[in-house]
Design a protein around this motif. Structure first.
Motif, PDB file in Angstrom:
ATOM      1  N   ILE A 139       7.427 -34.506 -42.176  1.00 55.25           N
ATOM      2  CA  ILE A 139       6.225 -34.411 -42.439  1.00 55.25           C
ATOM      3  C   ILE A 139       5.639 -35.796 -41.779  1.00 55.25           C
ATOM      4  O   ILE A 139       5.858 -36.778 -42.156  1.00 55.25           O
ATOM      5  N   SER A 140       4.671 -35.601 -40.660  1.00 53.74           N
ATOM      6  CA  SER A 140       4.293 -36.682 -39.957  1.00 53.74           C
ATOM      7  C   SER A 140       3.073 -37.340 -40.764  1.00 53.74           C
ATOM      8  O   SER A 140       2.423 -36.817 -41.732  1.00 53.74           O
ATOM      9  N   ILE A 143      -0.231 -35.486 -40.369  1.00 55.30           N
ATOM     10  CA  ILE A 143      -0.363 -34.427 -41.114  1.00 55.30           C
ATOM     11  C   ILE A 143      -0.854 -34.955 -42.493  1.00 55.30           C
ATOM     12  O   ILE A 143      -1.839 -34.517 -43.391  1.00 55.30           O
ATOM     13  N   SER A 417       3.964 -29.884 -39.515  1.00 54.74           N
ATOM     14  CA  SER A 417       4.730 -31.212 -39.086  1.00 54.74           C
ATOM     15  C   SER A 417       6.255 -30.804 -38.257  1.00 54.74           C
ATOM     16  O   SER A 417       6.354 -31.526 -37.277  1.00 54.74           O
TER      17      SER A 417
END
Length: 564
Positions: A139-140, A143, A417
């Motif tokens: 998960i970036s 995001i 993501s």
């Protein structure tokens, strides 16, 4: 407090972190941990009451989360400053999801919320067992920025009706906003004035006295004013009766198989809990110079949720705001959480009667000021100027949270993501190289048009690993560049793999195809700069033999000079 020798801790002591810090506990730390525990308890009382209301649960349930969750985490968590309790995002997720599952039955609602905490604990232990901590890294940050902003706006919209003294309603941000707009004319101005005064006091207190139990002082003053002026008798909503006594540790009345959809809800709660907790814990571990174990954090969060579930609470997590309070108050170890839990236990036994006249508008003010830090619109605007792809990812996460709610929003954000990562990997930049004037070095001629073009040679460098999602893109880029050149003048194509640490079979097959296409045109393909693992795979798949061998010593400059 820097203990870099933590890296040499035995596996058994790693599973029980108190064995690590107790062995080097200094008597002077006891006072700091005691003060931090008292301060954290003072912070936790108003916040837990507010978040329990946000979750649609009795106010004492929020206190149970801090009391029991802190004890559970202190046993198995690896952070020495992380504070565990209810959070705004998880509270709203419970409110928006459990309501439909409970079908309007308040008792069943509380049982499902408690069962969710148990399911979170089960998923935590499974995640620890299968070493799933690396999956959260998918998960970036972009995001998360969008998700947090969406969660903050959604939470704010749930609290504005309490601040205005109206009924509110709706299932998502836009429905709530539309209903609230229609109820503006029904505003109770006394309730609104109480809420605004509370917000101003909280904001000024945090600015002028950071790290102090400002919220507790505001709550105490509001209770005093409500009691003196009889706010309850003139239509100001208050918390009402809060049962005294410690939580009953009998555990959830329901079984996991009794409630359909409990695990998707628990997975969303765990995702939020782990991301927020690990981010905060890493911050304080770096500050105090000790090693945080990301995998062990699953056990810490799992133990916290198991303890909370036994006491009929709802899912808890570590948060940056409460952990910052704990740290600023001087917490040296997780013993501060034990002192906080002991203090909260005394409050549940003897002080609940004082909270009956607490105006709900003040609790709404506590929530609104607590979520302010989640809104980071400058970061989203910065993405627009720096990386449009990250900006789109953040706005997608924000939009889906507002439209669908916290649970669906975090799951879609997680999927986004992964798709974002694949989208980036599927379009690696392919640099076509020219000689840097006066040197034997080469760089992208498109970025640096002053570079000297290569005669009779095309040299290209994929800037990233060549895998199944991007192999065709690299091949198309090379063939397109070749078609734009004078085919008759090109005798050699060189693939520089120095920027790609990994290649899979799809990448190897792409090189086979490129070799065959070039061979039909009478052009030789050579490969340089391949890393050891890449060379091994290409040799095993027969590419090395086709391109004249793969060695560590062959350089791009040697091949280009040899072709001149």
């Amino acid at each position: 407090m820097a203990h870099r020798d933590d890296q040499n801790i035995s596996p058994i002591r790693t599973l029980f972190p108190p064995a690590q810090w107790l062995s080097r506990y200094q008597p002077g730390w006891l006072v700091y941990d005691l003060i931090a525990g008292l301060t954290l308890a003072a912070y936790a009382i108003p916040v837990s009451l507010a978040y329990a209301g946000l979750a649609g649960l009795p106010p004492q349930v929020g206190i149970y989360g801090y009391l029991l969750g802190g004890l559970g985490y202190a046993l198995l968590g690896s952070s020495r400053q992380l504070a565990i309790g209810p959070t705004s995002a998880i509270s709203l997720m419970i409110a928006t999801t459990v309501g439909a599952m409970a079908e309007g039955d308040p008792r069943h609602y509380a049982e499902i919320a408690s069962l969710t905490a148990l399911a979170v604990a089960v998923l935590c232990f499974a995640s620890w067992l299968f070493r799933l901590s690396t999956l959260v890294k998918l998960i970036s940050d972009s995001i998360l920025v969008g998700f947090k902003a969406g969660a903050a706006l959604t939470i704010a919209m749930t609290q504005l009706p309490a601040l205005l003294g109206v009924a509110g309603g709706g299932h998502n941000f836009f429905e709530r906003a539309a209903l609230l707009a229609g109820q503006i004319g029904q505003t109770n101005y006394l309730v609104l004035m109480i809420g605004i005064v509370a917000i101003v006091c909280l904001a000024l207190g945090e600015k002028l006295m950071p790290g102090r139990p400002v919220a507790l002082c505001v709550v105490a003053l509001s209770i005093f004013a409500a009691t003196v002026f009889g706010f309850g008798a003139i239509g100001v909503p208050t918390t009402g009766n809060i049962p005294a006594g410690l939580p009953d540790l009998s555990g959830p009345a329901l079984r996991l198989r009794d409630v359909e959809g409990i695990f998707p809800l628990a997975a969303g709660c765990l995702l939020l809990a782990y991301i927020e907790g690990i981010s905060a814990a890493r911050t304080f571990a770096a500050k105090h110079g000790y090693i945080l174990d990301p995998r062990q954090e699953f056990l810490g969060i799992g133990a916290a949720n198991l303890a909370t579930a036994l006491g009929h609470g709802y899912p808890v997590a570590g948060g940056l705001s409460q952990s910052a309070v704990n740290d600023k108050a001087g917490a040296r170890t997780a013993l501060a959480l034990v002192f906080a839990s002991f203090t909260l236990g005394l409050c549940l036994l003897y002080l609940t009667g004082l909270l009956e006249n607490l105006p709900k508008a003040v609790l709404a003010a506590v929530v609104l000021t607590a979520i302010y830090g989640l809104l980071d619109f400058p970061a989203i605007l910065r993405m627009w100027h720096v990386s449009r792809l990250d900006f789109y990812a953040a706005t997608i996460a924000l939009g889906f949270v507002l439209l669908l709610g916290i649970l669906q929003g975090i799951l879609i954000a997680a999927g986004a993501s992964i798709l974002l990562m694949l989208a980036r990997a599927s379009r690696p930049h392919v640099a076509f190289l020219g000689r840097i004037p006066g040197t034997s070095s080469y760089s992208d001629i498109t970025r640096h048009p002053e570079n000297e073009p290569l005669r009779h040679v095309i040299a290209f460098r994929p800037e990233g690993s060549i895998v199944y999602v991007n192999a065709d893109t690299v091949l198309e880029a090379v063939l397109k560049y070749l078609n734009g050149a004078d085919d008759a003048a090109i005798h050699l194509v060189i693939c520089d793999l120095s920027a790609g640490p990994y290649i899979d079979l799809a990448g190897s097959r792409m090189l086979h195809t490129l070799h065959d296409e070039l061979s039909n045109l009478g052009i030789t393909l050579r490969i340089v700069g391949a890393h050891g693992a890449v060379r091994d795979l290409l040799r095993a798949d027969g590419v090395g033999e086709k391109v004249g061998g793969l060695t560590r010593t062959e350089t791009l400059d040697n091949l280009i000079r040899g072709a001149a």
